[in-house]
Design a protein around this motif. Structure first.
Motif, PDB file in Angstrom:
ATOM      1  N   THR A 232       0.817  -1.211   0.000  1.00  0.00           N
ATOM      2  CA  THR A 232       0.000   0.000   0.000  1.00  0.00           C
ATOM      3  C   THR A 232       0.849   1.259   0.000  1.00  0.00           C
ATOM      4  O   THR A 232       1.984   1.253   0.501  1.00  0.00           O
ATOM      5  N   THR A 233       0.246   2.328  -0.541  1.00  0.00           N
ATOM      6  CA  THR A 233       0.904   3.641  -0.491  1.00  0.00           C
ATOM      7  C   THR A 233       0.396   4.438   0.722  1.00  0.00           C
ATOM      8  O   THR A 233       0.830   5.569   0.925  1.00  0.00           O
ATOM      9  N   ARG A 234      -0.536   3.860   1.493  1.00  0.00           N
ATOM     10  CA  ARG A 234      -1.017   4.562   2.694  1.00  0.00           C
ATOM     11  C   ARG A 234       0.092   4.616   3.744  1.00  0.00           C
ATOM     12  O   ARG A 234       0.929   3.704   3.815  1.00  0.00           O
ATOM     13  N   SER A 235       0.083   5.674   4.572  1.00  0.00           N
ATOM     14  CA  SER A 235       1.089   5.768   5.644  1.00  0.00           C
ATOM     15  C   SER A 235       0.717   4.782   6.754  1.00  0.00           C
ATOM     16  O   SER A 235      -0.465   4.554   7.001  1.00  0.00           O
ATOM     17  N   PRO A 236       1.733   4.235   7.434  1.00  0.00           N
ATOM     18  CA  PRO A 236       1.423   3.309   8.540  1.00  0.00           C
ATOM     19  C   PRO A 236       0.665   4.021   9.652  1.00  0.00           C
ATOM     20  O   PRO A 236       0.951   5.177   9.944  1.00  0.00           O
ATOM     21  N   ARG A 237      -0.324   3.328  10.237  1.00  0.00           N
ATOM     22  CA  ARG A 237      -0.990   3.875  11.427  1.00  0.00           C
ATOM     23  C   ARG A 237      -0.098   3.589  12.629  1.00  0.00           C
ATOM     24  O   ARG A 237       0.789   2.729  12.554  1.00  0.00           O
ATOM     25  N   LYS A 238      -0.408   4.246  13.722  1.00  0.00           N
ATOM     26  CA  LYS A 238       0.364   4.026  14.951  1.00  0.00           C
ATOM     27  C   LYS A 238       0.387   2.520  15.271  1.00  0.00           C
ATOM     28  O   LYS A 238      -0.655   1.868  15.282  1.00  0.00           O
ATOM     29  N   GLY A 239       1.568   1.980  15.458  1.00  0.00           N
ATOM     30  CA  GLY A 239       1.680   0.562  15.831  1.00  0.00           C
ATOM     31  C   GLY A 239       1.822  -0.380  14.645  1.00  0.00           C
ATOM     32  O   GLY A 239       2.189  -1.540  14.817  1.00  0.00           O
ATOM     33  N   GLU A 240       1.532   0.093  13.421  1.00  0.00           N
ATOM     34  CA  GLU A 240       1.658  -0.794  12.255  1.00  0.00           C
ATOM     35  C   GLU A 240       3.116  -0.913  11.833  1.00  0.00           C
ATOM     36  O   GLU A 240       3.847   0.076  11.839  1.00  0.00           O
ATOM     37  N   LYS A 241       3.495  -2.144  11.463  1.00  0.00           N
ATOM     38  CA  LYS A 241       4.903  -2.373  11.080  1.00  0.00           C
ATOM     39  C   LYS A 241       4.986  -2.856   9.641  1.00  0.00           C
ATOM     40  O   LYS A 241       4.138  -3.645   9.202  1.00  0.00           O
TER      41      LYS A 241
ATOM     42  N   PHE B  33       3.086  -4.062   3.276  1.00  0.00           N
ATOM     43  CA  PHE B  33       4.369  -3.554   2.806  1.00  0.00           C
ATOM     44  C   PHE B  33       4.074  -2.101   2.422  1.00  0.00           C
ATOM     45  O   PHE B  33       3.296  -1.856   1.492  1.00  0.00           O
ATOM     46  N   PHE B  34       4.629  -1.162   3.176  1.00  0.00           N
ATOM     47  CA  PHE B  34       4.366   0.257   2.916  1.00  0.00           C
ATOM     48  C   PHE B  34       5.378   0.764   1.889  1.00  0.00           C
ATOM     49  O   PHE B  34       6.590   0.692   2.140  1.00  0.00           O
ATOM     50  N   VAL B  35       4.870   1.222   0.748  1.00  0.00           N
ATOM     51  CA  VAL B  35       5.772   1.669  -0.323  1.00  0.00           C
ATOM     52  C   VAL B  35       5.357   3.055  -0.811  1.00  0.00           C
ATOM     53  O   VAL B  35       4.222   3.488  -0.618  1.00  0.00           O
ATOM     54  N   LYS B  36       6.300   3.731  -1.470  1.00  0.00           N
ATOM     55  CA  LYS B  36       6.018   5.041  -2.073  1.00  0.00           C
ATOM     56  C   LYS B  36       5.222   4.812  -3.365  1.00  0.00           C
ATOM     57  O   LYS B  36       5.302   3.739  -3.972  1.00  0.00           O
ATOM     58  N   GLU B  37       4.493   5.860  -3.779  1.00  0.00           N
ATOM     59  CA  GLU B  37       3.654   5.724  -4.975  1.00  0.00           C
ATOM     60  C   GLU B  37       4.478   5.359  -6.223  1.00  0.00           C
ATOM     61  O   GLU B  37       4.045   4.553  -7.050  1.00  0.00           O
ATOM     62  N   THR B  38       5.711   5.918  -6.321  1.00  0.00           N
ATOM     63  CA  THR B  38       6.541   5.609  -7.499  1.00  0.00           C
ATOM     64  C   THR B  38       6.873   4.109  -7.538  1.00  0.00           C
ATOM     65  O   THR B  38       6.840   3.488  -8.595  1.00  0.00           O
TER      66      THR B  38
ATOM     67  N   ILE C 258       3.231  -2.047 -10.708  1.00  0.00           N
ATOM     68  CA  ILE C 258       2.097  -2.238 -11.646  1.00  0.00           C
ATOM     69  C   ILE C 258       2.671  -2.535 -13.032  1.00  0.00           C
ATOM     70  O   ILE C 258       2.252  -3.479 -13.698  1.00  0.00           O
ATOM     71  N   LYS C 259       3.670  -1.723 -13.433  1.00  0.00           N
ATOM     72  CA  LYS C 259       4.283  -1.891 -14.764  1.00  0.00           C
ATOM     73  C   LYS C 259       4.858  -3.284 -14.919  1.00  0.00           C
ATOM     74  O   LYS C 259       4.780  -3.899 -15.975  1.00  0.00           O
ATOM     75  N   GLU C 260       5.474  -3.773 -13.844  1.00  0.00           N
ATOM     76  CA  GLU C 260       6.121  -5.096 -13.889  1.00  0.00           C
ATOM     77  C   GLU C 260       5.131  -6.239 -13.701  1.00  0.00           C
ATOM     78  O   GLU C 260       5.524  -7.394 -13.579  1.00  0.00           O
ATOM     79  N   LYS C 261       3.838  -5.904 -13.630  1.00  0.00           N
ATOM     80  CA  LYS C 261       2.745  -6.891 -13.491  1.00  0.00           C
ATOM     81  C   LYS C 261       2.915  -7.781 -12.258  1.00  0.00           C
ATOM     82  O   LYS C 261       2.719  -9.004 -12.318  1.00  0.00           O
ATOM     83  N   ARG C 262       3.326  -7.145 -11.164  1.00  0.00           N
ATOM     84  CA  ARG C 262       3.558  -7.946  -9.953  1.00  0.00           C
ATOM     85  C   ARG C 262       2.321  -8.069  -9.067  1.00  0.00           C
ATOM     86  O   ARG C 262       2.359  -8.741  -8.045  1.00  0.00           O
ATOM     87  N   PHE C 263       1.216  -7.423  -9.495  1.00  0.00           N
ATOM     88  CA  PHE C 263      -0.018  -7.539  -8.713  1.00  0.00           C
ATOM     89  C   PHE C 263      -1.031  -8.433  -9.419  1.00  0.00           C
ATOM     90  O   PHE C 263      -1.220  -8.328 -10.628  1.00  0.00           O
ATOM     91  N   VAL C 264      -1.684  -9.277  -8.623  1.00  0.00           N
ATOM     92  CA  VAL C 264      -2.765 -10.079  -9.197  1.00  0.00           C
ATOM     93  C   VAL C 264      -4.004  -9.192  -9.291  1.00  0.00           C
ATOM     94  O   VAL C 264      -4.879  -9.391 -10.142  1.00  0.00           O
ATOM     95  N   GLU C 265      -4.074  -8.201  -8.444  1.00  0.00           N
ATOM     96  CA  GLU C 265      -5.088  -7.142  -8.502  1.00  0.00           C
ATOM     97  C   GLU C 265      -4.543  -5.956  -7.724  1.00  0.00           C
ATOM     98  O   GLU C 265      -3.732  -6.115  -6.817  1.00  0.00           O
ATOM     99  N   TYR C 266      -5.000  -4.757  -8.082  1.00  0.00           N
ATOM    100  CA  TYR C 266      -4.712  -3.572  -7.267  1.00  0.00           C
ATOM    101  C   TYR C 266      -5.852  -2.593  -7.475  1.00  0.00           C
ATOM    102  O   TYR C 266      -6.604  -2.696  -8.453  1.00  0.00           O
ATOM    103  N   ALA C 267      -6.004  -1.677  -6.534  1.00  0.00           N
ATOM    104  CA  ALA C 267      -7.082  -0.688  -6.647  1.00  0.00           C
ATOM    105  C   ALA C 267      -6.719   0.552  -5.847  1.00  0.00           C
ATOM    106  O   ALA C 267      -5.895   0.491  -4.926  1.00  0.00           O
TER     107      ALA C 267
END
Ligand code: ADP
Ligand code: 5GP
Length: 207
Positions: free
Chosen positions: A49-58, A64-69, A75-84
């Motif tokens: 997800t590109t969402r920021s971790p909430r308090k206590g989330e690791k 897996f917390f990642v940047k939008e880029t 997505i380009k590398e087709k590594r998701f079976v689905e995304y939204a």
């Protein structure tokens, strides 16, 4: 000609996909936690997800917390079976993880939104589709407030989206109302147990 002499003992069994969707606050994380704790044959997929971790989330535990880029590169590398895009952030399920888990004959639990759920159903029609909801929207609002993890603005976006998500309910197979938590967990466990007896298309049952 189809042979129906003998029941095949060593069925070439893949695991099942279990999709659990619910408006935010309905209790899907609480229920999924209980399911994976009690059933070793069910493995939860950790989304990106590109969402920021909430308090206590690791990182790598809840998500897996990642940047939008980075997400867009995946997505380009087709590594998701689905995304939204959900509530203004991207979320996606790793294709590699789903495939490996199914091959190991385990059930993979996807705690994802309705857009993602319906994409999974299209690709894997045998998926078990469960929708969780509270008795009404007021209870949903109260749970989001008392969870105390999101600001008022975020809660309002989530409540607005809940109405849209409920409209997809009929595309799911099972509805569990999470009023009493223990009963809701038991209901989901019963649905998952029944998967053992599900007839799979393209599987040869007799030799
Ligand atoms: P979701 O993952 O669907 O957003 P959560 O599992 O985080 O929802 O649950 C939202 C809040 O409601 C949490 O604080 C959780 O402890 C609480 N909750 C879950 N199920 C029940 C229930 N049956 N009765 C009362 N509170 C509940
Ligand atoms: P939260 O930010 O509350 O953890 O999750 C918000 C929404 O995103 C929830 O409905 C959750 O089920 C959904 N979600 C989490 N992971 C994924 C995913 O990989 N794909 C999709 N489509 N939705 C996800």
């Amino acid at each position: 000609m189809i042979k129906v002499n003998k029941f095949k003992k060593d069925l070439n069994k893949l695991g099942n996909i279990i999709v659990i969707s619910a408006p935010s606050g309905a209790g899907k994380t609480t229920i999924c936690d209980a399911i994976v704790r009690s059933d070793k044959n069910v493995v939860r997929s950790v989304s990106y997800t590109t969402r920021s971790p909430r308090k206590g989330e690791k990182n790598s535990i809840e998500y897996f917390f990642v940047k939008e880029t980075e997400f867009k590169q995946m997505i380009k590398e087709k590594r998701f079976v689905e995304y939204a895009k959900v509530h203004n952030n991207y979320y996606g399920t790793s294709k590699d993880f789903v495939d490996k888990t199914l091959k190991s004959s385990k059930n993979v639990l996807l705690e994802i939104d309705v857009q993602g759920g319906l994409k999974i159903k299209k690709q894997y029609p045998q998926s078990c589709m469960i929708f969780i909801m509270t008795k009404n929207l007021n209870i949903l609002k109260q749970r989001l407030i008392s969870r105390n993890k999101d600001c008022t603005e975020t809660i309002n976006i989530r409540l607005k989206n809940a109405k849209k998500e409920i409209q997809c309910l009929k595309k799911y197979e099972y509805l569990v109302i999470n009023d009493n938590l223990e009963k809701a967990i038991d209901s989901v466990k019963t649905i998952i147990k029944s998967l053992k007896y599900k007839i799979i298309a393209n599987q040869n049952y007799f030799i």
